[in-house]
Design a protein around this motif. Structure first.
Motif, PDB file in Angstrom:
ATOM      1  N   LEU A 118      48.594  56.784  17.194  1.00 42.09           N
ATOM      2  CA  LEU A 118      47.704  56.060  16.286  1.00 42.09           C
ATOM      3  C   LEU A 118      47.320  54.704  16.870  1.00 42.09           C
ATOM      4  CD1 LEU A 118      49.259  56.897  12.792  1.00 42.09           C
ATOM      5  CD2 LEU A 118      47.113  57.764  13.761  1.00 42.09           C
ATOM      6  N   SER A 119      48.246  54.072  17.586  1.00 43.48           N
ATOM      7  CA  SER A 119      47.907  52.820  18.264  1.00 43.48           C
ATOM      8  C   SER A 119      46.850  53.056  19.332  1.00 43.48           C
ATOM      9  CB  SER A 119      49.159  52.203  18.892  1.00 43.48           C
ATOM     10  OG  SER A 119      50.097  51.814  17.909  1.00 43.48           O
ATOM     11  N   ALA A 120      46.975  54.172  20.046  1.00 41.67           N
ATOM     12  CA  ALA A 120      45.981  54.517  21.062  1.00 41.67           C
ATOM     13  C   ALA A 120      44.630  54.825  20.422  1.00 41.67           C
ATOM     14  CB  ALA A 120      46.470  55.709  21.884  1.00 41.67           C
ATOM     15  N   LEU A 121      44.644  55.450  19.249  1.00 43.98           N
ATOM     16  CA  LEU A 121      43.403  55.712  18.527  1.00 43.98           C
ATOM     17  C   LEU A 121      42.734  54.406  18.118  1.00 43.98           C
ATOM     18  CD1 LEU A 121      41.517  57.777  17.043  1.00 43.98           C
ATOM     19  CD2 LEU A 121      43.016  57.498  15.054  1.00 43.98           C
ATOM     20  N   GLU A 122      43.520  53.481  17.598  1.00 45.11           N
ATOM     21  CA  GLU A 122      42.980  52.196  17.168  1.00 45.11           C
ATOM     22  C   GLU A 122      42.393  51.432  18.350  1.00 45.11           C
ATOM     23  OE1 GLU A 122      44.386  48.473  14.331  1.00 45.11           O
ATOM     24  OE2 GLU A 122      45.882  49.526  15.533  1.00 45.11           O
ATOM     25  N   ALA A 123      42.998  51.594  19.539  1.00 43.83           N
ATOM     26  CA  ALA A 123      42.537  50.905  20.740  1.00 43.83           C
ATOM     27  C   ALA A 123      41.427  51.661  21.468  1.00 43.83           C
ATOM     28  CB  ALA A 123      43.716  50.690  21.683  1.00 43.83           C
TER      29      ALA A 123
ATOM     30  N   LEU B 281      46.159  64.164  15.721  1.00 43.72           N
ATOM     31  CA  LEU B 281      46.851  64.952  14.710  1.00 43.72           C
ATOM     32  C   LEU B 281      48.099  64.173  14.341  1.00 43.72           C
ATOM     33  CD1 LEU B 281      44.904  67.070  15.909  1.00 43.72           C
ATOM     34  CD2 LEU B 281      46.668  68.769  15.532  1.00 43.72           C
ATOM     35  N   SER B 282      48.090  63.592  13.152  1.00 42.41           N
ATOM     36  CA  SER B 282      49.129  62.666  12.726  1.00 42.41           C
ATOM     37  C   SER B 282      50.106  63.330  11.757  1.00 42.41           C
ATOM     38  CB  SER B 282      48.498  61.445  12.062  1.00 42.41           C
ATOM     39  OG  SER B 282      49.482  60.591  11.516  1.00 42.41           O
ATOM     40  N   THR B 283      51.401  63.115  11.992  1.00 39.57           N
ATOM     41  CA  THR B 283      52.417  63.674  11.103  1.00 39.57           C
ATOM     42  C   THR B 283      52.660  62.800   9.875  1.00 39.57           C
ATOM     43  OG1 THR B 283      54.166  62.580  12.380  1.00 39.57           O
ATOM     44  CG2 THR B 283      53.597  64.833  13.003  1.00 39.57           C
ATOM     45  N   VAL B 284      51.998  61.639   9.816  1.00 40.17           N
ATOM     46  CA  VAL B 284      52.078  60.762   8.655  1.00 40.17           C
ATOM     47  C   VAL B 284      50.668  60.377   8.241  1.00 40.17           C
ATOM     48  CG1 VAL B 284      54.330  59.840   9.314  1.00 40.17           C
ATOM     49  CG2 VAL B 284      52.258  58.643  10.034  1.00 40.17           C
ATOM     50  N   GLN B 285      50.515  59.946   7.017  1.00 42.77           N
ATOM     51  CA  GLN B 285      49.218  59.489   6.542  1.00 42.77           C
ATOM     52  C   GLN B 285      48.923  58.126   7.156  1.00 42.77           C
ATOM     53  OE1 GLN B 285      47.810  58.215   2.206  1.00 42.77           O
ATOM     54  NE2 GLN B 285      48.164  60.425   2.343  1.00 42.77           N
ATOM     55  N   PRO B 286      47.892  58.003   7.969  1.00 43.40           N
ATOM     56  CA  PRO B 286      47.631  56.729   8.659  1.00 43.40           C
ATOM     57  C   PRO B 286      47.324  55.611   7.672  1.00 43.40           C
ATOM     58  CG  PRO B 286      46.404  58.536   9.670  1.00 43.40           C
ATOM     59  CD  PRO B 286      46.946  59.055   8.370  1.00 43.40           C
ATOM     60  N   ARG B 287      47.817  54.431   7.992  1.00 45.28           N
ATOM     61  CA  ARG B 287      47.550  53.250   7.181  1.00 45.28           C
ATOM     62  C   ARG B 287      46.990  52.160   8.086  1.00 45.28           C
ATOM     63  NH1 ARG B 287      47.707  54.953   1.885  1.00 45.28           N
ATOM     64  NH2 ARG B 287      49.633  56.103   1.462  1.00 45.28           N
ATOM     65  N   ILE B 288      45.879  52.451   8.736  1.00 46.74           N
ATOM     66  CA  ILE B 288      45.276  51.532   9.701  1.00 46.74           C
ATOM     67  C   ILE B 288      43.843  51.265   9.278  1.00 46.74           C
ATOM     68  CG2 ILE B 288      44.647  51.164  12.120  1.00 46.74           C
ATOM     69  CD1 ILE B 288      46.834  53.141  12.880  1.00 46.74           C
TER      70      ILE B 288
ATOM     71  N   LEU C 270      50.031  67.597   8.066  1.00 44.03           N
ATOM     72  CA  LEU C 270      49.429  67.019   9.262  1.00 44.03           C
ATOM     73  C   LEU C 270      48.019  66.553   8.911  1.00 44.03           C
ATOM     74  CD1 LEU C 270      50.423  69.445  12.168  1.00 44.03           C
ATOM     75  CD2 LEU C 270      51.266  67.139  11.755  1.00 44.03           C
ATOM     76  N   TYR C 271      47.671  65.360   9.391  1.00 47.58           N
ATOM     77  CA  TYR C 271      46.359  64.778   9.120  1.00 47.58           C
ATOM     78  C   TYR C 271      45.559  64.674  10.416  1.00 47.58           C
ATOM     79  CZ  TYR C 271      48.629  63.319   4.791  1.00 47.58           C
ATOM     80  OH  TYR C 271      49.308  63.303   3.590  1.00 47.58           O
ATOM     81  N   LEU C 272      44.258  64.818  10.290  1.00 50.61           N
ATOM     82  CA  LEU C 272      43.373  64.583  11.421  1.00 50.61           C
ATOM     83  C   LEU C 272      42.786  63.190  11.245  1.00 50.61           C
ATOM     84  CD1 LEU C 272      42.091  65.719  13.977  1.00 50.61           C
ATOM     85  CD2 LEU C 272      40.195  66.558  12.566  1.00 50.61           C
ATOM     86  N   ALA C 273      43.131  62.297  12.168  1.00 50.04           N
ATOM     87  CA  ALA C 273      42.726  60.896  12.067  1.00 50.04           C
ATOM     88  C   ALA C 273      41.695  60.566  13.142  1.00 50.04           C
ATOM     89  CB  ALA C 273      43.943  59.985  12.215  1.00 50.04           C
ATOM     90  N   ARG C 274      40.749  59.720  12.791  1.00 49.92           N
ATOM     91  CA  ARG C 274      39.752  59.228  13.754  1.00 49.92           C
ATOM     92  C   ARG C 274      39.241  57.874  13.294  1.00 49.92           C
ATOM     93  NH1 ARG C 274      34.805  63.511  12.576  1.00 49.92           N
ATOM     94  NH2 ARG C 274      35.157  63.761  10.349  1.00 49.92           N
ATOM     95  N   ARG C 275      38.642  57.145  14.229  1.00 51.59           N
ATOM     96  CA  ARG C 275      38.085  55.854  13.877  1.00 51.59           C
ATOM     97  C   ARG C 275      36.853  56.038  12.999  1.00 51.59           C
ATOM     98  NH1 ARG C 275      39.010  55.846  19.018  1.00 51.59           N
ATOM     99  NH2 ARG C 275      36.803  56.072  19.543  1.00 51.59           N
ATOM    100  N   ARG C 276      36.706  55.164  12.029  1.00 54.48           N
ATOM    101  CA  ARG C 276      35.553  55.238  11.146  1.00 54.48           C
ATOM    102  C   ARG C 276      34.303  54.784  11.899  1.00 54.48           C
ATOM    103  NH1 ARG C 276      37.557  52.401   7.413  1.00 54.48           N
ATOM    104  NH2 ARG C 276      38.413  54.139   6.222  1.00 54.48           N
TER     105      ARG C 276
END
Length: 292
Positions: A133-138, A145-152, A264-270
């Motif tokens: 998730l840190s790499a996604l934010e950067a 594919l996140s095992t937790v609900q992202p809070r970023i 599992l959540y699929l996370a991406r930058r808005r």
């Protein structure tokens, strides 16, 4: 004047061209707060303001316009050169995907042709969810594919699939487990027994405080083999446990009516629609595949 970073200059150029911090952040695939911090650092290092800020957005100062005229082209060239050197943007069809090694290796990647296809170049990174998730934010990854609900801030997510967990006990230890579950040794994913702890609380309504851990290995595939080899019991997702259970190499002596699950959540930058068509295509195909 102190030296300034390429990232800060790239943020300046992007914001100057679109006329807003939000728009510049979308262009760069970064969060608004990250771009704002880069602009503040740039102005601090330059020793002067490059933007006038108001409720309507930002406008270039006189010195900001002069700076843009001097660095706009060179910054574009430098960003392209760095991207070429690192392979970050090998082509507009490249998508950088991160996730847990076990789930990607056993469930997602074997069906690569189904959800990626010849029109996409997918580059995969395995790792812990927090690091990914840190790499996604950067902007080092496009999808996680996140095992937790992202809070970023600036990261959006959607539920992708539910993992169901089972207790996996070697056949030779089943009788011992039925006599005293805490007497059977454990092979665990992490020192704090994250998966086992969740299972114990959900199924047995208590913490696994008396268990004896024989080995800690951060790979569920290895844990499955250790358990099947008789080393100790563990907790596994069904997609890994089922082949062992069907072959009789592992036994689930509990079989709860409502097994524990983890989403599992699929996370991406808005970003604005259409800004990252390749990543959007992969996200849609993954969601369709895993719904089947």
């Amino acid at each position: 004047m102190r030296s300034v970073s390429l990232d800060a200059l790239a943020a300046f150029v992007a914001v100057a061209r679109v006329g807003s911090v939000t728009g510049g952040a979308d262009e760069l695939g970064l969060t608004q707060s990250t771009v704002s911090a880069q602009l503040q650092a740039l102005e601090r290092d330059l020793g002067y303001r490059v933007f006038d800020r108001s409720s309507r957005g930002v406008t270039l100062t006189t010195r900001g316009r002069a700076l843009l005229a001097r660095v706009g082209g060179p910054v574009d060239a430098a960003v392209d050169a760095v991207a070429d050197a690192t392979g970050r943007t090998a082509s507009e069809h490249t998508v950088f995907l991160g996730g847990p090694a076990e789930f990607l290796s056993t469930t997602v990647l074997p069906r690569l042709a189904e959800w990626a296809g010849p029109d996409l170049d997918v580059r995969v990174r395995f790792g812990e969810t927090s690091d990914l998730l840190s790499a996604l934010e950067a902007s080092e990854l496009d999808l996680v594919l996140s095992t937790v609900q992202p809070r970023i801030r600036g990261v959006e997510f959607a539920p992708l699939v539910d993992e169901q967990f089972v207790l996996a006990v070697p056949p030779a230890l089943v009788d011992a487990f039925r006599a005293d579950p805490d007497a059977v040794p454990v092979v665990a994913y992490g020192e704090q027994l994250p998966i086992i702890r969740r299972y114990w609380r959900s199924v047995f309504d208590r913490r696994p405080s008396a268990l004896r851990v024989l080995a800690t290995v951060p790979d569920l595939r290895v844990l499955a083999e250790l358990a099947a080899g008789g080393v100790g019991m563990t907790v596994l997702p069904t997609y890994l446990a089922d082949p062992y259970l069907q072959a009789g190499r592992l036994v689930d002596p509990v079989r709860p009516a409502e097994p524990p699950i983890n989403t599992l959540y699929l996370a991406r930058r808005r970003s604005r629609p259409g800004a990252a068509p390749a990543a959007e295509a992969v996200a849609e195909r993954l969601q369709a595949m895993l719904r089947d």
